[in-house]
Scaffold this active site. Structure first.
Site, PDB file in Angstrom:
ATOM      1  N   TYR A 189       0.866  -1.186   0.000  1.00 31.08           N
ATOM      2  CA  TYR A 189       0.000   0.000   0.000  1.00 31.08           C
ATOM      3  C   TYR A 189       0.900   1.233   0.000  1.00 31.08           C
ATOM      4  O   TYR A 189       1.784   1.358   0.844  1.00 31.08           O
ATOM      5  CB  TYR A 189      -0.931   0.033   1.217  1.00 31.08           C
ATOM      6  CG  TYR A 189      -1.762   1.297   1.215  1.00 31.08           C
ATOM      7  CD1 TYR A 189      -2.847   1.430   0.346  1.00 31.08           C
ATOM      8  CD2 TYR A 189      -1.424   2.387   2.014  1.00 31.08           C
ATOM      9  CE1 TYR A 189      -3.577   2.601   0.289  1.00 31.08           C
ATOM     10  CE2 TYR A 189      -2.160   3.568   1.958  1.00 31.08           C
ATOM     11  CZ  TYR A 189      -3.233   3.664   1.099  1.00 31.08           C
ATOM     12  OH  TYR A 189      -3.946   4.835   1.033  1.00 31.08           O
ATOM     13  N   LYS A 200       3.063  10.129   8.040  1.00 34.73           N
ATOM     14  CA  LYS A 200       2.306   9.655   9.217  1.00 34.73           C
ATOM     15  C   LYS A 200       2.851  10.156  10.566  1.00 34.73           C
ATOM     16  O   LYS A 200       2.486  11.235  10.982  1.00 34.73           O
ATOM     17  CB  LYS A 200       2.183   8.145   9.156  1.00 34.73           C
ATOM     18  CG  LYS A 200       1.259   7.732   8.003  1.00 34.73           C
ATOM     19  CD  LYS A 200       0.588   6.393   8.188  1.00 34.73           C
ATOM     20  CE  LYS A 200      -0.609   6.270   7.288  1.00 34.73           C
ATOM     21  NZ  LYS A 200      -0.454   5.405   6.128  1.00 34.73           N
ATOM     22  N   ASP A 254       9.340   2.786   1.223  1.00 31.25           N
ATOM     23  CA  ASP A 254       8.206   3.558   1.734  1.00 31.25           C
ATOM     24  C   ASP A 254       8.083   3.271   3.227  1.00 31.25           C
ATOM     25  O   ASP A 254       7.520   2.254   3.636  1.00 31.25           O
ATOM     26  CB  ASP A 254       6.938   3.157   0.973  1.00 31.25           C
ATOM     27  CG  ASP A 254       5.701   3.891   1.486  1.00 31.25           C
ATOM     28  OD1 ASP A 254       5.788   4.554   2.530  1.00 31.25           O
ATOM     29  OD2 ASP A 254       4.641   3.776   0.829  1.00 31.25           O
TER      30      ASP A 254
HETATM   31  C1  LIG Z   1      -0.616   5.766   4.738  1.00 39.70           C
HETATM   32  C2  LIG Z   1       0.430   5.354   3.791  1.00 39.70           C
HETATM   33  C3  LIG Z   1       0.665   6.075   2.602  1.00 39.70           C
HETATM   34  C4  LIG Z   1      -0.179   7.258   2.203  1.00 39.70           C
HETATM   35  O1  LIG Z   1      -0.067   8.330   3.080  1.00 39.70           O
HETATM   36  P1  LIG Z   1      -1.217   9.470   3.092  1.00 39.70           P
HETATM   37  O2  LIG Z   1      -0.682  10.485   4.058  1.00 39.70           O
HETATM   38  O3  LIG Z   1      -2.480   8.804   3.552  1.00 39.70           O
HETATM   39  O4  LIG Z   1      -1.326  10.004   1.718  1.00 39.70           O
HETATM   40  C5  LIG Z   1       1.676   5.636   1.779  1.00 39.70           C
HETATM   41  N1  LIG Z   1       2.432   4.570   2.096  1.00 39.70           N
HETATM   42  C6  LIG Z   1       2.251   3.866   3.229  1.00 39.70           C
HETATM   43  C7  LIG Z   1       3.141   2.712   3.540  1.00 39.70           C
HETATM   44  C8  LIG Z   1       1.234   4.225   4.111  1.00 39.70           C
HETATM   45  O5  LIG Z   1       1.040   3.497   5.222  1.00 39.70           O
END
Ligand SMILES: *Cc1c(COP(=O)(O)O)cnc(C)c1O
Length: 426
Positions: free
Chosen positions: A145, A275, A246
């Site tokens: 994700y 986050k 990521d």
């Molecule tokens: C939440 C998340 C995103 C997206 O971040 P947003 O601030 O919601 O756009 C991307 N990659 C990972 C691994 C995430 O957990």
């Protein structure tokens, strides 16, 4: 109290994430939040098991972050970043380059996690443009994700991310099977073979491999071996393909290391943070890269990186991030996360014996129960709220990642409630 009229307006006019606007899942009005508790409008207090989606690592209404924001507010809430700089951004970027894996010392600040992934993908594309190679595809693993914007969506799990809804518009990327579950799983070189083969066959087209290191979050809450990540790093270096990590969910201590890449002792070429970056106070993200990647991008045409959000480097958000990181680093977070991990292991493990449970996974301050069947979110959530906890399941997954400040008895309430609700069945 929010009036019935206001709640009806919310229900009829306001989208909430991933729910219908005609028959929405129930919404619980929150009046305030303090420490590890969310207080509902009706006065009930819930122990928070979600950290508001990985973000609020210090809990809510944190005096140090409140003070930093008040202080910054007396100076400037916002100013453009084009042709202007300011102390909060400089402090933050210096901190990030100091604490992230080696070599990541060029920082791009952006608005949200999804945007930081877009930025990472664009950096990789521009890198190869500058090297005069046409590489336009990304290779990733299933069950990932990476966010909800188009570039990020194209590298999300094709089924979970519902690529079919946007087919014809989404770029078609390359997907290797997800790594086998298990942080401690014994290494088999076969585990990496499918990704190795895809990389070998498409080496001329692949701009970068992108993945979530060690823990895959919203795409399935899977936890895999550091050896897998090491092999991906080796293969990317071998085939001269960039590696994007990521760390938006895993960053800032959640997995027991400050960044999950440290479990494998690797540095990616590009890293995304978000986050918990601001302690969950404001939206802010960052994409870090190496001197080599940055210089290569700027050596080609047009000589600049083509991205520049309006709210880039927002001073309030940077101040919140500075305060949050300072708090984290000056706390005993490793011990705290380790204590949470041990308690999650001992108290969630009994769920494995329930017939409705397929798997139990724990790493750092993350506890995951995978059920055999998808759960009824509305019914299960109501049971959780009635018992004083805030846990939001999705699909087959009931999972928690509490604020690091949670106390043993509060964590015990979360784990025992999960066990008892799953045991009684819903
Ligand atoms: C939440 C998340 C995103 C997206 O971040 P947003 O601030 O919601 O756009 C991307 N990659 C990972 C691994 C995430 O957990």
């Amino acid at each position: 109290m929010i009036s019935a009229d206001h709640l009806a307006f919310d229900k009829n006019h306001i989208w909430h994430p991933y729910t219908s606007l005609t028959t929405p899942l129930p919404c619980y009005p929150v009046k305030s939040a303090e420490g590890v508790f969310l207080e509902l409008e009706d006065g009930r207090k819930l122990v928070d098991g979600m950290s508001s989606w990985w973000a609020c690592i210090h809990g809510y209404n944190v005096p140090q972050i409140n003070d930093a924001l008040r202080d910054q507010l007396t100076r400037t809430a916002h100013v453009m970043f084009g042709g202007i700089t300011h102390q909060p951004a400089i402090d933050l970027c210096r901190r990030l380059t100091n604490i992230t894996p080696q070599g990541l010392d060029r920082v791009f600040l952006c608005d949200s996690g999804s945007v930081s992934v877009e930025v990472a993908l664009k950096m990789a594309l521009q890198y190869w443009q500058s090297r005069q190679e046409r590489r336009s595809r990304f290779l990733t693993i299933r069950h990932g994700y990476h966010g909800d914007t188009f570039g990020a969506m194209s590298v999300c799990d094709p089924e979970g991310g519902m690529h079919s809804l946007y087919s014809g518009f989404l770029s078609e990327q390359l997907f290797a099977p997800a790594p086998a579950n298990g942080f401690d799983r014994q290494w088999h070189e076969d585990d990496i073979t499918p990704l190795h083969n895809l990389l070998e066959e498409n080496r001329q087209d692949v701009a970068a491999v992108i993945l979530e290191p060690i823990v895959q979050g919203a795409g399935g809450m899977r936890i895999y071996s550091p050896r897998y990540l090491q092999r991906v790093r080796e293969l990317c270096s071998h085939y001269t393909v960039l590696l994007i990590a990521d760390e938006i969910a895993t960053g800032f201590g959640r997995t027991g290391k400050l960044f999950a890449c440290e479990h494998a002792d690797i540095s990616p070429d590009i890293m995304c943070l978000g986050k918990a970056l601001t302690g969950g106070y404001m939206t802010l993200a960052a994409t870090l890269t190496t001197k080599h990647v940055a210089e290569t991008i700027c050596s080609g045409r047009p000589g600049v990186f083509m991205h520049g959000p309006t709210f880039m480097g927002n001073p309030l958000a940077c101040s919140a991030a500075n305060a949050s990181i300072e708090m984290l680093l000056s706390s005993d977070w490793q011990k705290k996360v380790l204590d949470i991990e041990e308690q999650l292991r001992s108290e969630l493990e009994p769920c494995r014996d329930l017939t409705s449970v397929a798997d139990v996974r724990v790493l750092g301050a993350i506890g995951v129960i995978e059920c055999v069947e998808p759960v009824n979110v509305a019914r299960m959530q109501r049971k959780f709220v009635d018992r004083g906890v805030w846990i939001r399941p999705f699909g087959k997954l009931v999972y928690i990642m509490p604020p690091y400040i949670i106390k043993a008895d509060q964590l015990g309430l979360l784990t025992h409630t999960i066990h008892s609700v799953l045991q009684k069945g819903i």
